[in-house]
Design an enzyme around this catalytic site. Structure first.
Site, PDB file in Angstrom:
ATOM      1  N   ILE A 149      66.578  10.838 -30.199  1.00 41.67           N
ATOM      2  CA  ILE A 149      65.844  11.691 -29.239  1.00 41.67           C
ATOM      3  C   ILE A 149      66.842  12.513 -28.411  1.00 41.67           C
ATOM      4  O   ILE A 149      67.736  11.952 -27.798  1.00 41.67           O
ATOM      5  CB  ILE A 149      64.991  10.844 -28.266  1.00 41.67           C
ATOM      6  CG1 ILE A 149      64.057   9.910 -29.024  1.00 41.67           C
ATOM      7  CG2 ILE A 149      64.214  11.729 -27.322  1.00 41.67           C
ATOM      8  CD1 ILE A 149      63.254   8.997 -28.101  1.00 41.67           C
ATOM      9  N   LYS A 151      72.052   2.425 -20.632  1.00 42.41           N
ATOM     10  CA  LYS A 151      71.456   3.735 -20.936  1.00 42.41           C
ATOM     11  C   LYS A 151      70.845   4.353 -19.681  1.00 42.41           C
ATOM     12  O   LYS A 151      70.939   5.559 -19.467  1.00 42.41           O
ATOM     13  CB  LYS A 151      70.406   3.589 -22.038  1.00 42.41           C
ATOM     14  CG  LYS A 151      71.025   3.290 -23.398  1.00 42.41           C
ATOM     15  CD  LYS A 151      69.976   2.867 -24.406  1.00 42.41           C
ATOM     16  CE  LYS A 151      70.567   2.662 -25.789  1.00 42.41           C
ATOM     17  NZ  LYS A 151      69.667   1.908 -26.688  1.00 42.41           N
TER      18      LYS A 151
HETATM   19  N1  HSE Z   1      70.858  -1.583 -30.041  1.00 36.82           N
HETATM   20  C1  HSE Z   1      70.410  -0.301 -29.637  1.00 36.82           C
HETATM   21  C2  HSE Z   1      68.905  -0.310 -29.587  1.00 36.82           C
HETATM   22  C3  HSE Z   1      70.922   0.716 -30.592  1.00 36.82           C
HETATM   23  O1  HSE Z   1      68.298  -1.206 -30.171  1.00 36.82           O
HETATM   24  O2  HSE Z   1      68.324   0.574 -28.970  1.00 36.82           O
HETATM   25  C4  HSE Z   1      70.692   2.135 -30.173  1.00 36.82           C
HETATM   26  O3  HSE Z   1      71.310   2.436 -28.946  1.00 36.82           O
END
Ligand code: HSE
Length: 337
Positions: free
Chosen positions: A138, A207
């Site tokens: 995305i 994130k």
């Molecule tokens: N482990 C991460 C997830 C990978 O499942 O979103 C992608 O950032």
């Protein structure tokens, strides 16, 4: 002099590295047309030259020596796809210091070091791009930092971890056991090397930290806000939510409140028939609230080799286009910190 070739090194050839390699191989001619030069992988840094690979690549590309990549004048762009804070952060810094542009998918390193890595990129007049670090395929970073740049952003919220969404979706729909579904998520290349990062919400918190830097221009360390994972979510919780027409999702949320930004990562029961409630499997979904554009809704594959490789390659292409145009030392940052 017009460039005919832009050189790239991949650091790491696991899920994301091999996904990026495959995406470039598959769309090579299309990318050459878009860049006006060939984008060529020159070296791939791995720990073990003899490890099994999920994608084939010529043996001469592989090296265990990072210095070889730093010294190679034909390498313009370093794509750091190792994951983990160390040694990845040192490699990113060394690449910038050597005048190489950097693309990274590394949310763990960025969540801790984005402010100083941005400063290093500015000092060395290099581009640092990290679309693949948040929500896989995305284009949420590009959307916030470019398409929505005219706006004051007031909230960013959604599902930003594919592994946990995949697990919760299958547990709710099939009554599958947590352990079995986690194994499948690992086999499909969704989970981190250590899946604790996924299921305990650390990955989502990393994130969210990167998203806050990009959306609000503030740095908030991932351990400075509430973080709860999905390991405490039981079948009973899922059934209770279902009885109310809801589903449980691991949400990451940052929004303006009382003059500050309130942020959290935690499991929340949302209406089944809602934007976030309908987002299942390894898909991610993000709502961005803007003061001019109104709400923006983005959804797509948030994990997996090729979707994440697509985001890495998008950043590589952006830098390659700047190099081809001779403007690579004048590009704006992605985050205002
Ligand atoms: N482990 C991460 C997830 C990978 O499942 O979103 C992608 O950032």
């Amino acid at each position: 002099m017009k460039r005919t070739e832009i050189g790239v090194a991949l650091l790491g050839f696991g899920n994301v590295g091999s996904g990026t390699y495959k995406a470039l191989e598959e769309n090579f001619a299309l990318i050459e047309k878009k860049v006006g030069a060939k984008v060529v992988i020159k070296k791939i840094l791995v720990r073990n030259l003899n490890a099994p690979r999920r994608v084939e690549a010529p043996a001469e590309l592989f090296t265990t020596d990072f210095e070889e990549i730093l010294r190679d004048p034909k390498i313009d762009i370093v794509a750091e796809l190792l994951g983990g804070i160390n040694p990845a952060t040192g490699y990113i810094r060394a690449a910038l210091t050597a005048g190489k542009h950097v693309v990274t998918a590394n949310k763990a390193a960025l969540a801790v070091h984005l402010p100083d890595l941005n400063k290093a990129a500015a000092f060395h007049k290099c581009m640092l791009r990290y679309e693949a670090s948040v929500c896989g395929a995305i284009p949420v970073i590009g959307c916030i930092s470019r398409a929505l740049t005219a706006n004051r952003i007031t909230a960013v919220k959604g599902i930003v971890n594919g592994t946990t969404n995949y697990i919760l979706t299958r547990m709710a729909a099939e009554g599958a056991s947590y352990e079995d579904v986690l194994k499948d998520a690992q086999a499909l290349g969704f989970a981190e090397a250590d899946p604790t990062g996924d299921v305990e919400g650390y990955d989502a918190a990393n994130k969210l930290s990167v998203l806050m830097a990009t959306a609000f221009g503030i740095y908030r360390a991932p351990d400075s806000f509430e973080r709860v994972g999905i390991t405490g979510v039981t079948m009973e919780d899922l059934a209770a939510a279902e009885a109310e027409g809801k589903v449980i999702k691991l949400l990451a949320c940052a929004e303006e409140k009382d003059g500050g930004i309130e942020a959290y990562v935690k499991p929340v029961a949302v209406e089944k028939d809602s934007f976030l409630g309908r987002c299942g499997s390894e898909f991610n979904a993000v709502q961005i609230d803007c003061n001019m554009a109104g709400p923006i809704f983005l959804q797509g594959k948030g994990a997996g080799p090729e979707p994440t490789g697509s985001a890495v390659l998008g950043d590589i292409i952006e830098i390659a286009q700047a190099i081809a145009a001779g403007t690579e030392h004048e590009q704006p940052f992605t985050a205002l910190i």
